[in-house]
Structure formats: structure tokens, C-alpha cells
Scaffold this motif. Sequence first.
Motif, PDB file in Angstrom:
ATOM      1  N   VAL A 170      62.581  35.587  46.552  1.00  0.00           N
ATOM      2  CA  VAL A 170      61.937  34.126  46.651  1.00  0.00           C
ATOM      3  C   VAL A 170      62.161  33.187  45.855  1.00  0.00           C
ATOM      4  CG1 VAL A 170      59.574  33.089  46.731  1.00  0.00           C
ATOM      5  CG2 VAL A 170      59.663  35.368  47.748  1.00  0.00           C
ATOM      6  N   SER A 171      61.962  33.502  44.361  1.00  0.00           N
ATOM      7  CA  SER A 171      62.445  32.591  43.605  1.00  0.00           C
ATOM      8  C   SER A 171      63.841  32.242  43.493  1.00  0.00           C
ATOM      9  CB  SER A 171      62.002  32.955  42.036  1.00  0.00           C
ATOM     10  OG  SER A 171      62.871  34.319  41.649  1.00  0.00           O
ATOM     11  N   ALA A 172      64.818  33.281  43.999  1.00  0.00           N
ATOM     12  CA  ALA A 172      66.288  32.746  43.736  1.00  0.00           C
ATOM     13  C   ALA A 172      66.464  31.785  44.999  1.00  0.00           C
ATOM     14  CB  ALA A 172      66.807  34.105  44.183  1.00  0.00           C
ATOM     15  N   TYR A 173      65.827  31.894  46.044  1.00  0.00           N
ATOM     16  CA  TYR A 173      65.886  31.114  47.520  1.00  0.00           C
ATOM     17  C   TYR A 173      65.609  29.552  46.991  1.00  0.00           C
ATOM     18  CZ  TYR A 173      65.621  28.713  51.847  1.00  0.00           C
ATOM     19  OH  TYR A 173      65.850  28.078  53.031  1.00  0.00           O
ATOM     20  N   ARG A 174      64.408  29.576  46.482  1.00  0.00           N
ATOM     21  CA  ARG A 174      63.679  28.390  45.825  1.00  0.00           C
ATOM     22  C   ARG A 174      64.851  27.559  44.939  1.00  0.00           C
ATOM     23  NH1 ARG A 174      57.832  30.790  44.929  1.00  0.00           N
ATOM     24  NH2 ARG A 174      56.569  29.802  46.807  1.00  0.00           N
ATOM     25  N   GLU A 175      65.139  28.338  43.984  1.00  0.00           N
ATOM     26  CA  GLU A 175      66.104  27.951  42.868  1.00  0.00           C
ATOM     27  C   GLU A 175      67.391  27.164  43.453  1.00  0.00           C
ATOM     28  OE1 GLU A 175      68.342  29.596  38.793  1.00  0.00           O
ATOM     29  OE2 GLU A 175      66.415  29.982  39.425  1.00  0.00           O
ATOM     30  N   LEU A 176      68.075  28.357  44.347  1.00  0.00           N
ATOM     31  CA  LEU A 176      69.084  27.984  44.982  1.00  0.00           C
ATOM     32  C   LEU A 176      69.225  26.597  45.674  1.00  0.00           C
ATOM     33  CD1 LEU A 176      72.236  29.005  45.821  1.00  0.00           C
ATOM     34  CD2 LEU A 176      71.053  29.742  47.774  1.00  0.00           C
ATOM     35  N   VAL A 177      68.200  26.336  46.501  1.00  0.00           N
ATOM     36  CA  VAL A 177      67.973  25.170  47.331  1.00  0.00           C
ATOM     37  C   VAL A 177      67.859  24.137  46.421  1.00  0.00           C
ATOM     38  CG1 VAL A 177      66.524  23.914  48.955  1.00  0.00           C
ATOM     39  CG2 VAL A 177      66.957  26.446  49.492  1.00  0.00           C
ATOM     40  N   LEU A 178      66.956  23.904  45.434  1.00  0.00           N
ATOM     41  CA  LEU A 178      66.882  22.968  44.591  1.00  0.00           C
ATOM     42  C   LEU A 178      68.020  22.563  43.619  1.00  0.00           C
ATOM     43  CD1 LEU A 178      63.300  23.759  43.258  1.00  0.00           C
ATOM     44  CD2 LEU A 178      63.916  21.834  44.764  1.00  0.00           C
ATOM     45  N   THR A 179      69.048  23.818  43.350  1.00  0.00           N
ATOM     46  CA  THR A 179      69.865  23.255  42.462  1.00  0.00           C
ATOM     47  C   THR A 179      71.124  22.782  43.539  1.00  0.00           C
ATOM     48  OG1 THR A 179      69.814  25.205  41.135  1.00  0.00           O
ATOM     49  CG2 THR A 179      72.038  24.551  41.449  1.00  0.00           C
ATOM     50  N   ALA A 180      71.205  23.396  44.839  1.00  0.00           N
ATOM     51  CA  ALA A 180      71.998  22.659  45.792  1.00  0.00           C
ATOM     52  C   ALA A 180      71.564  21.092  45.903  1.00  0.00           C
ATOM     53  CB  ALA A 180      72.066  23.384  47.014  1.00  0.00           C
ATOM     54  N   ALA A 181      70.349  20.910  46.279  1.00  0.00           N
ATOM     55  CA  ALA A 181      69.976  19.458  46.283  1.00  0.00           C
ATOM     56  C   ALA A 181      70.322  18.377  45.086  1.00  0.00           C
ATOM     57  CB  ALA A 181      68.310  19.548  46.667  1.00  0.00           C
ATOM     58  N   ALA A 182      69.948  19.039  44.163  1.00  0.00           N
ATOM     59  CA  ALA A 182      70.335  18.382  42.720  1.00  0.00           C
ATOM     60  C   ALA A 182      71.746  18.071  42.631  1.00  0.00           C
ATOM     61  CB  ALA A 182      69.652  19.156  41.357  1.00  0.00           C
ATOM     62  N   GLU A 183      72.506  18.983  42.993  1.00  0.00           N
ATOM     63  CA  GLU A 183      73.975  18.977  42.700  1.00  0.00           C
ATOM     64  C   GLU A 183      74.499  18.036  43.513  1.00  0.00           C
ATOM     65  OE1 GLU A 183      76.271  20.250  40.648  1.00  0.00           O
ATOM     66  OE2 GLU A 183      74.635  20.855  39.703  1.00  0.00           O
ATOM     67  N   VAL A 184      73.951  17.828  45.029  1.00  0.00           N
ATOM     68  CA  VAL A 184      74.414  17.009  45.914  1.00  0.00           C
ATOM     69  C   VAL A 184      73.953  15.501  45.363  1.00  0.00           C
ATOM     70  CG1 VAL A 184      74.001  16.032  48.225  1.00  0.00           C
ATOM     71  CG2 VAL A 184      74.493  18.356  48.104  1.00  0.00           C
ATOM     72  N   ALA A 185      72.815  15.283  44.845  1.00  0.00           N
ATOM     73  CA  ALA A 185      72.090  13.991  44.528  1.00  0.00           C
ATOM     74  C   ALA A 185      73.238  13.390  43.529  1.00  0.00           C
ATOM     75  CB  ALA A 185      70.746  14.098  44.083  1.00  0.00           C
ATOM     76  N   ARG A 186      73.679  14.230  42.438  1.00  0.00           N
ATOM     77  CA  ARG A 186      74.562  13.852  41.367  1.00  0.00           C
ATOM     78  C   ARG A 186      75.832  13.828  41.778  1.00  0.00           C
ATOM     79  NH1 ARG A 186      71.059  17.833  38.347  1.00  0.00           N
ATOM     80  NH2 ARG A 186      72.749  19.490  38.796  1.00  0.00           N
ATOM     81  N   ALA A 187      76.345  14.387  42.934  1.00  0.00           N
ATOM     82  CA  ALA A 187      77.727  14.353  43.247  1.00  0.00           C
ATOM     83  C   ALA A 187      78.375  12.969  43.290  1.00  0.00           C
ATOM     84  CB  ALA A 187      78.092  15.004  44.491  1.00  0.00           C
ATOM     85  N   HIS A 188      77.663  11.825  43.628  1.00  0.00           N
ATOM     86  CA  HIS A 188      78.309  10.348  43.811  1.00  0.00           C
ATOM     87  C   HIS A 188      77.520   9.603  43.269  1.00  0.00           C
ATOM     88  CE1 HIS A 188      80.598   7.797  46.010  1.00  0.00           C
ATOM     89  NE2 HIS A 188      79.909   7.009  46.114  1.00  0.00           N
ATOM     90  N   ARG A 189      77.706   8.931  41.837  1.00  0.00           N
ATOM     91  CA  ARG A 189      77.253   8.141  41.185  1.00  0.00           C
ATOM     92  C   ARG A 189      75.908   8.414  40.761  1.00  0.00           C
ATOM     93  NH1 ARG A 189      78.220   3.365  45.460  1.00  0.00           N
ATOM     94  NH2 ARG A 189      80.387   3.840  45.906  1.00  0.00           N
ATOM     95  N   GLY A 190      75.626   9.508  40.652  1.00  0.00           N
ATOM     96  CA  GLY A 190      74.070   9.958  40.066  1.00  0.00           C
ATOM     97  C   GLY A 190      73.226   9.840  41.030  1.00  0.00           C
ATOM     98  N   VAL A 191      71.889  10.217  40.378  1.00  0.00           N
ATOM     99  CA  VAL A 191      70.812  10.403  41.476  1.00  0.00           C
ATOM    100  C   VAL A 191      70.180   9.058  41.645  1.00  0.00           C
ATOM    101  CG1 VAL A 191      68.681  11.894  41.829  1.00  0.00           C
ATOM    102  CG2 VAL A 191      70.549  12.861  40.593  1.00  0.00           C
TER     103      VAL A 191
END
Length: 141
Positions: free
Chosen positions: A95-116
Motif C-alpha cells: 500500500v505505502s509503496a504504491y502511494r509513494e510510487l504514484v506521488l513520486t512519478a507525479a512529482a517527477e513529471v511535474a519537475r521534468a519541464h521548467r519546474g512545477v
Amino acid sequence: MEQRLTDDEQQVLKTGAFGAVFLVSNADPGVFAMIRESFAASGAFAGASGLVKEALSAGGLPRLPRDSALDVESVVLPALARAVDILREKSPADVSAYRELVLTAAAEVARAHRGVTPAEQDAITRIRTALADSADPAGPA
């Protein structure tokens, strides 16, 4: 105790995870941004393990609505909450691994191009809320 996921349950986990990335990516759209963001999401998802990895790597990509952000949210946000419930039932350790994985992926996507951007941060907040709004009154770990 870990139990195998059904094909439908795997699809729910996949819809939630990939849909969360799609929500963030579409919050601040752009062709070049999309390319960078897809690499960022792939990198984050590569760290998955156990049932989560199995679910994310099985079959093709989930089908998401393309009409509007609200249509996408109406599918993705409930899928995230349902995914947490499925994992709590079948593999509580994930459970916590899924939550963390999704939030990490979302944050990485947001930071990938010119910041959040504010729109991306708003999408991440809605994702975080969906991950917490499952049957678990304690919310995310």
C-alpha cells in the motif's frame, strides 16, 4: 500475506498510476514537455516491485478519456482510491509503496519541464487526496 491480483485489479492499479501521470502532464501541456515527462514517469515506475510492478508491467496502457480534464479525473481519482483498497486487501505491504510510487512519478513529471507549475501542483494535491480517500481512515503512511 500476498495474494495475486486479478486482471481487473491490475487494470485498476495501472489506471490509477498512469492516469495520475497523465493528469499532471496535461495540467501544463506541451509536446516537448510531454516527451520529458514520459521519461520521468518511466524512471519513477522502474522502481516498482512486488504486485505493484506486476500490475504496472502487465498488458498495455490503460484507456483514459481524452475529452476533458474532468473526464480524466472522474476515472483516475477513483481508480487511485480503489487501488489502495485492493492492495490493502491483497498485499498490505504494498500500500505505502504504491502511494509513494504514484506521488513520486507525479512529482517527477511535474519537475521534468521548467519546474512545477501551480496547475501541476494542484493535480498532485488531488492525486494525494485520492490516495488518502480510501477505506483507510488513517490515510497514507
